[in-house]
Motif scaffolding. Structure first.
Motif, PDB file in Angstrom:
ATOM      1  N   HIS A 152     -38.434  -6.133  38.879  1.00 48.57           N
ATOM      2  CA  HIS A 152     -37.022  -6.218  38.504  1.00 48.57           C
ATOM      3  C   HIS A 152     -36.230  -5.055  39.101  1.00 48.57           C
ATOM      4  CE1 HIS A 152     -37.687  -9.649  36.083  1.00 48.57           C
ATOM      5  NE2 HIS A 152     -38.328  -9.030  35.099  1.00 48.57           N
ATOM      6  N   SER A 153     -36.650  -4.620  40.287  1.00 50.77           N
ATOM      7  CA  SER A 153     -35.974  -3.492  40.919  1.00 50.77           C
ATOM      8  C   SER A 153     -34.533  -3.824  41.303  1.00 50.77           C
ATOM      9  CB  SER A 153     -36.753  -3.031  42.153  1.00 50.77           C
ATOM     10  OG  SER A 153     -36.949  -4.110  43.063  1.00 50.77           O
ATOM     11  N   SER A 154     -34.197  -5.115  41.414  1.00 48.47           N
ATOM     12  CA  SER A 154     -32.810  -5.479  41.686  1.00 48.47           C
ATOM     13  C   SER A 154     -31.918  -5.243  40.468  1.00 48.47           C
ATOM     14  CB  SER A 154     -32.715  -6.948  42.102  1.00 48.47           C
ATOM     15  OG  SER A 154     -33.160  -7.797  41.053  1.00 48.47           O
ATOM     16  N   LEU A 155     -32.525  -5.163  39.283  1.00 46.35           N
ATOM     17  CA  LEU A 155     -31.780  -4.927  38.051  1.00 46.35           C
ATOM     18  C   LEU A 155     -31.904  -3.494  37.548  1.00 46.35           C
ATOM     19  CD1 LEU A 155     -32.690  -8.104  35.928  1.00 46.35           C
ATOM     20  CD2 LEU A 155     -30.552  -7.654  37.144  1.00 46.35           C
ATOM     21  N   SER A 156     -33.026  -2.849  37.848  1.00 47.29           N
ATOM     22  CA  SER A 156     -33.306  -1.577  37.200  1.00 47.29           C
ATOM     23  C   SER A 156     -34.069  -0.646  38.121  1.00 47.29           C
ATOM     24  CB  SER A 156     -34.127  -1.821  35.923  1.00 47.29           C
ATOM     25  OG  SER A 156     -34.480  -0.604  35.302  1.00 47.29           O
ATOM     26  N   SER A 157     -33.625   0.582  38.173  1.00 46.49           N
ATOM     27  CA  SER A 157     -34.387   1.660  38.798  1.00 46.49           C
ATOM     28  C   SER A 157     -34.029   2.943  38.072  1.00 46.49           C
ATOM     29  CB  SER A 157     -34.069   1.782  40.293  1.00 46.49           C
ATOM     30  OG  SER A 157     -32.714   2.140  40.480  1.00 46.49           O
ATOM     31  N   GLY A 158     -34.932   3.889  38.065  1.00 47.63           N
ATOM     32  CA  GLY A 158     -34.675   5.131  37.347  1.00 47.63           C
ATOM     33  C   GLY A 158     -34.941   4.979  35.863  1.00 47.63           C
ATOM     34  N   TYR A 159     -34.182   5.729  35.066  1.00 43.06           N
ATOM     35  CA  TYR A 159     -34.440   5.810  33.628  1.00 43.06           C
ATOM     36  C   TYR A 159     -33.702   4.700  32.877  1.00 43.06           C
ATOM     37  CZ  TYR A 159     -36.587  10.396  34.266  1.00 43.06           C
ATOM     38  OH  TYR A 159     -37.400  11.425  34.636  1.00 43.06           O
ATOM     39  N   ALA A 160     -34.344   3.561  32.732  1.00 44.77           N
ATOM     40  CA  ALA A 160     -33.827   2.476  31.917  1.00 44.77           C
ATOM     41  C   ALA A 160     -34.186   2.725  30.450  1.00 44.77           C
ATOM     42  CB  ALA A 160     -34.393   1.149  32.388  1.00 44.77           C
ATOM     43  N   ALA A 161     -33.714   1.830  29.572  1.00 44.44           N
ATOM     44  CA  ALA A 161     -34.038   1.904  28.150  1.00 44.44           C
ATOM     45  C   ALA A 161     -34.211   0.491  27.621  1.00 44.44           C
ATOM     46  CB  ALA A 161     -32.938   2.633  27.382  1.00 44.44           C
ATOM     47  N   MET A 162     -35.000   0.363  26.533  1.00 40.36           N
ATOM     48  CA  MET A 162     -35.288  -0.951  25.961  1.00 40.36           C
ATOM     49  C   MET A 162     -35.171  -0.896  24.442  1.00 40.36           C
ATOM     50  SD  MET A 162     -38.642  -1.861  28.287  1.00 40.36           S
ATOM     51  CE  MET A 162     -38.596  -3.636  28.128  1.00 40.36           C
ATOM     52  N   VAL A 163     -34.890  -2.079  23.841  1.00 41.82           N
ATOM     53  CA  VAL A 163     -34.787  -2.192  22.400  1.00 41.82           C
ATOM     54  C   VAL A 163     -35.134  -3.628  22.007  1.00 41.82           C
ATOM     55  CG1 VAL A 163     -32.324  -2.764  22.462  1.00 41.82           C
ATOM     56  CG2 VAL A 163     -33.301  -1.769  20.396  1.00 41.82           C
ATOM     57  N   THR A 164     -35.790  -3.780  20.866  1.00 39.95           N
ATOM     58  CA  THR A 164     -36.066  -5.102  20.319  1.00 39.95           C
ATOM     59  C   THR A 164     -34.998  -5.424  19.281  1.00 39.95           C
ATOM     60  OG1 THR A 164     -38.423  -4.728  20.649  1.00 39.95           O
ATOM     61  CG2 THR A 164     -37.795  -6.557  19.208  1.00 39.95           C
ATOM     62  N   ASN A 165     -34.333  -6.559  19.479  1.00 36.87           N
ATOM     63  CA  ASN A 165     -33.189  -6.899  18.636  1.00 36.87           C
ATOM     64  C   ASN A 165     -33.130  -8.407  18.442  1.00 36.87           C
ATOM     65  OD1 ASN A 165     -30.608  -6.020  17.360  1.00 36.87           O
ATOM     66  ND2 ASN A 165     -29.721  -7.390  18.894  1.00 36.87           N
ATOM     67  N   ARG A 166     -33.025  -8.854  17.172  1.00 35.07           N
ATOM     68  CA  ARG A 166     -32.958 -10.282  16.847  1.00 35.07           C
ATOM     69  C   ARG A 166     -34.100 -11.058  17.490  1.00 35.07           C
ATOM     70  NH1 ARG A 166     -26.341 -10.936  17.567  1.00 35.07           N
ATOM     71  NH2 ARG A 166     -25.792 -10.032  15.539  1.00 35.07           N
ATOM     72  N   GLY A 167     -35.279 -10.426  17.517  1.00 36.06           N
ATOM     73  CA  GLY A 167     -36.466 -11.085  18.024  1.00 36.06           C
ATOM     74  C   GLY A 167     -36.577 -11.148  19.523  1.00 36.06           C
ATOM     75  N   VAL A 168     -35.711 -10.415  20.224  1.00 39.33           N
ATOM     76  CA  VAL A 168     -35.696 -10.434  21.686  1.00 39.33           C
ATOM     77  C   VAL A 168     -35.675  -8.993  22.186  1.00 39.33           C
ATOM     78  CG1 VAL A 168     -34.392 -11.153  23.735  1.00 39.33           C
ATOM     79  CG2 VAL A 168     -34.492 -12.650  21.737  1.00 39.33           C
ATOM     80  N   VAL A 169     -36.348  -8.730  23.307  1.00 39.89           N
ATOM     81  CA  VAL A 169     -36.326  -7.411  23.922  1.00 39.89           C
ATOM     82  C   VAL A 169     -35.190  -7.354  24.934  1.00 39.89           C
ATOM     83  CG1 VAL A 169     -37.557  -5.758  25.373  1.00 39.89           C
ATOM     84  CG2 VAL A 169     -38.772  -6.970  23.549  1.00 39.89           C
ATOM     85  N   TYR A 170     -34.340  -6.337  24.781  1.00 40.35           N
ATOM     86  CA  TYR A 170     -33.237  -6.078  25.704  1.00 40.35           C
ATOM     87  C   TYR A 170     -33.545  -4.817  26.500  1.00 40.35           C
ATOM     88  CZ  TYR A 170     -30.342  -9.436  23.115  1.00 40.35           C
ATOM     89  OH  TYR A 170     -29.831 -10.571  22.533  1.00 40.35           O
ATOM     90  N   ALA A 171     -32.949  -4.734  27.683  1.00 38.82           N
ATOM     91  CA  ALA A 171     -33.062  -3.534  28.512  1.00 38.82           C
ATOM     92  C   ALA A 171     -31.706  -3.221  29.110  1.00 38.82           C
ATOM     93  CB  ALA A 171     -34.094  -3.729  29.616  1.00 38.82           C
TER      94      ALA A 171
END
Length: 672
Positions: free
Chosen positions: A595-614
């Motif tokens: 997913h380098s087209s969407l993210s590089s470097g220091y990304a972050a993630m969270v689980t919310n409403r049963g789904v993982v977001y970044a």
């Protein structure tokens, strides 16, 4: 930023009696705020984005120099960077200039004539841009001009020799060089690398014949130690003059030529810093003392006494007696001092809290000038961490935490030293991981008390990255990096017992803990190195006993940027945009993707409403719980983060992150 914990039975019990019922009622009754004109429906797939305004607004500073009765102050963490001129007798800002590149000014110096203020810039990664500037302060209405560029990305220190040449050092391009700007020719020249082992340099000073270069380990560990070198301006050679007592310190932090002496301060790690006064005619002759704290910087002299700053105090050093002591005065706490000058028996100090202090060290009196009240322009900063819960959203800034209330009203600013790199809200209480070496801080908006430190850890474990909540053990977990000795640690804090623990190098001696999440009482730690490369190790860890349970390297070659847990699956992003999913019951990798087209470097993630977001520097996206496919939720979010993206959520499942320099709330309801 890790997700806001749900209200567990333990948290409800901690809230206690009627207070606990009030907490539950607040959670149940709080309704999401929507953008004007938005009408969400149960079938809506479009996220509802509410702009909550600038996240952190203040005048923050990172350098200063005094000429006569005017202090010139360089800003921090705003774009464009700027210099303001504060006239001390009137307490008013009488001039300002904007700097064309960079976000912060850490390095400033005046030329011997008092005509020019030189400034060096901290920059983001990018193409070649000027990072040296000069402002003619005899005509404050004239803008500062770019005069050139040193090869190191970030200018950490500048000094002007008696004959008007500028010398600069920095970091961000491998082994740091010594650079010279000649105002006659207008050229910037590389004078070589005095310390080939250094990873950065933050100190430089100059005389008619010699330039002094201070290097060592900077930001991320390494083998280099403090190195002080004398560069012969005529011959072009450098020689090592490091005092033996400083050799085990990580770096030389500050240099100044004052009163015919070279004053030297070190940055320490596992011990205390040192301060030395060296004879310019015989550099082997010096007095030296162990200081108080981990930093000795920003030197001034009155008579035979040297004054300087550590992490939060102004100190004095008498070379004759060898005594280092705090300076007692009637003013406020100074936090980090970014400039210290003297004149007429008075010290002039600029505080990271946004004020200037004039101190009479003999009488113990002081005059405080608040820079915002004096006319220094406040501006929206790049943010540190973000946390949300019980109707509040907190955003970390430089020397402050901004408290946004979703019910409305003005933003409240909580004064705290350093930076809240990450945080969580547990039962309405804010817990922060505070850089640098400030430990864990706590704030409850309901009790009327100020934000306070509740847990302290060894000073070398200085850079928190990620904070999460372990609802099984009732622990705040903080992943940490050691800038000076390499590796890192896991901090734990129990708000109920107020007990804390430290586990050093839980991954290995070189990887710091960039990410931490918890599932069923097990902490999952994601490792990284200072650069994007690395083993990318994930360790399952018992946060109570310190026992390693197992480890894996799902995508070796790149450090871990972020982790999240959904059910039995551990999701992870690397700093190069690699994505992986681990089945925690089988301890096997079940999915990978690029997913380098969407993210590089220091990304972050969270689980919310049963789904993982970044969230990355550019986009907010989510992962399908079955196929693990990524879907962009908010393209081009382009959050302005100072040290890596963050995202959090509240009890209603609303997400919070940055869009530009504004805090945004995102209500996303993916079709189930």
């Amino acid at each position: 930023m890790n997700h806001n914990p749900t209200l567990t039975r333990r948290v409800a019990l901690q809230a206690g009696g009627a207070g606990g019922l009030a907490v539950i009622a607040a959670l149940m009754s709080s309704a999401p705020a929507h953008a004007a004109g938005a009408t969400p429906t149960a079938q809506s797939l479009e996220p509802i984005i509410t702009d909550l305004g600038p996240a952190v607004v203040q005048f923050s500073l990172m350098s200063s120099v005094t000429i006569g009765d005017t202090v010139y102050i360089g800003s921090r963490n705003v774009e464009p960077a700027r210099i303001v001129a504060l006239h001390l007798p009137t307490g008013r800002v009488i001039g300002m200039t904007e700097i064309g590149t960079g976000h912060s000014l850490q390095a400033m110096a005046a030329d011997p004539t008092g005509r020019y203020v030189y400034a060096g810039v901290l920059q983001k990664a990018g193409g070649p841009q000027p990072n040296l500037y000069r402002w003619d302060v005899t005509t404050l209405g004239t803008p500062a001009e770019a005069i050139g560029r040193i090869g190191d990305r970030d200018v950490r220190a500048v000094a002007v020799s008696p004959d008007g040449r500028l010398y600069a050092v920095g970091s961000g391009a491998g082994t740091p060089a010594l650079w010279e700007y000649d105002p006659v020719t207008g050229q910037v020249a590389n004078l070589g690398t005095p310390d080939p082992a250094a990873t950065g340099a933050r100190a430089v000073a100059a005389t008619e014949t010699t330039v002094f270069f201070g290097g060592g380990t900077l930001f991320g560990g390494g083998a280099a130690r403090a190195g002080l070198f004398a560069y012969d301006r005529a011959g072009g050679a450098s020689r090592d003059i490091t005092p033996a007592e400083m050799l085990n310190d990580p770096s030389i932090r500050e240099l100044a030529v004052i009163g015919g002496k070279l004053v030297v301060g070190s940055a320490a790690s596992t011990a205390q810093s040192k301060v030395a006064v060296m004879d310019l005619d015989d550099l082997t002759s010096y007095s030296i003392a162990t200081s108080i704290g981990k930093t000795a910087k920003k030197f001034a002299m009155i008579g035979d006494t040297v004054y300087f700053a550590n992490e939060g105090t102004i100190l004095s050093y008498s070379p004759a007696s060898g005594v280092v002591a705090p300076v007692e005065f009637d003013g406020p706490a100074v936090a980090e001092v970014w400039g210290l000058d003297s004149g007429g028996g008075t010290l002039v100090a600029t505080s990271s809290y946004g004020f200037v202090l004039q101190i009479d060290p003999v009488a113990g009196t002081s005059v405080v000038t608040d820079l915002a009240a004096a006319g220094a322009p406040a501006a929206a900063q790049a943010a540190m961490g973000v946390a949300a819960g019980l109707g509040s959203v907190f955003v970390g800034g430089s020397g402050t935490v901004a408290h946004h209330r979703l019910a409305g009203g003005p933003v409240e600013y909580l004064r705290a030293p350093g930076e809240a790199k990450d945080a969580i809200v547990v039962g309405g209480v804010l817990l922060t991981g505070q850089y640098s070496s400030e430990g864990i801080w706590r704030y409850d908006p309901r009790d009327g008390r100020p934000i306070t430190k509740v847990a302290e850890f060894p000073g070398e474990q200085n850079r928190p990255h990620d904070v999460c909540w372990d609802d099984v053990h009732g622990l705040a977990l903080v992943g940490v990096q050691s800038d000076t000795v390499g590796g890192g640690s896991l901090w734990t804090y129990d708000p109920q017992t107020e007990q804390s623990k430290l586990f050093t190098n839980p991954i290995d001696a070189t990887q710091y803990v960039r990410a931490v999440v918890s599932r069923e009482g097990v902490a999952y730690l994601g490792g990284g190195l200072q650069n994007a490369d690395g083993p990318g190790t994930v360790v399952a860890f018992d946060p109570v006993t310190g026992e390693e349970l197992w480890r894996t390297a799902p995508l070796p070659g790149s450090g871990i940027a972020a982790l999240a847990v959904r059910g039995r699956h551990l999701y992870g992003l690397t700093r190069r945009g690699g994505f992986f999913v681990i089945d925690l019951t089988r301890r096997t990798v079940v999915h990978t993707a690029d997913h380098s087209s969407l993210s590089s470097g220091y990304a972050a993630m969270v689980t919310n409403r049963g789904v993982v977001y970044a969230v990355s520097d550019t986009d907010l996206f989510r992962f399908d719980p079955t196929t693990f496919a990524a879907t962009v939720v908010v393209p081009d979010i382009n959050g302005s983060w100072y040290s890596g993206s963050h995202i959090t959520n509240d009890e209603q499942g609303r997400l919070y992150t940055m869009r530009g320099r504004n805090l945004v709330q995102i209500d996303d309801r993916p079709r189930s």
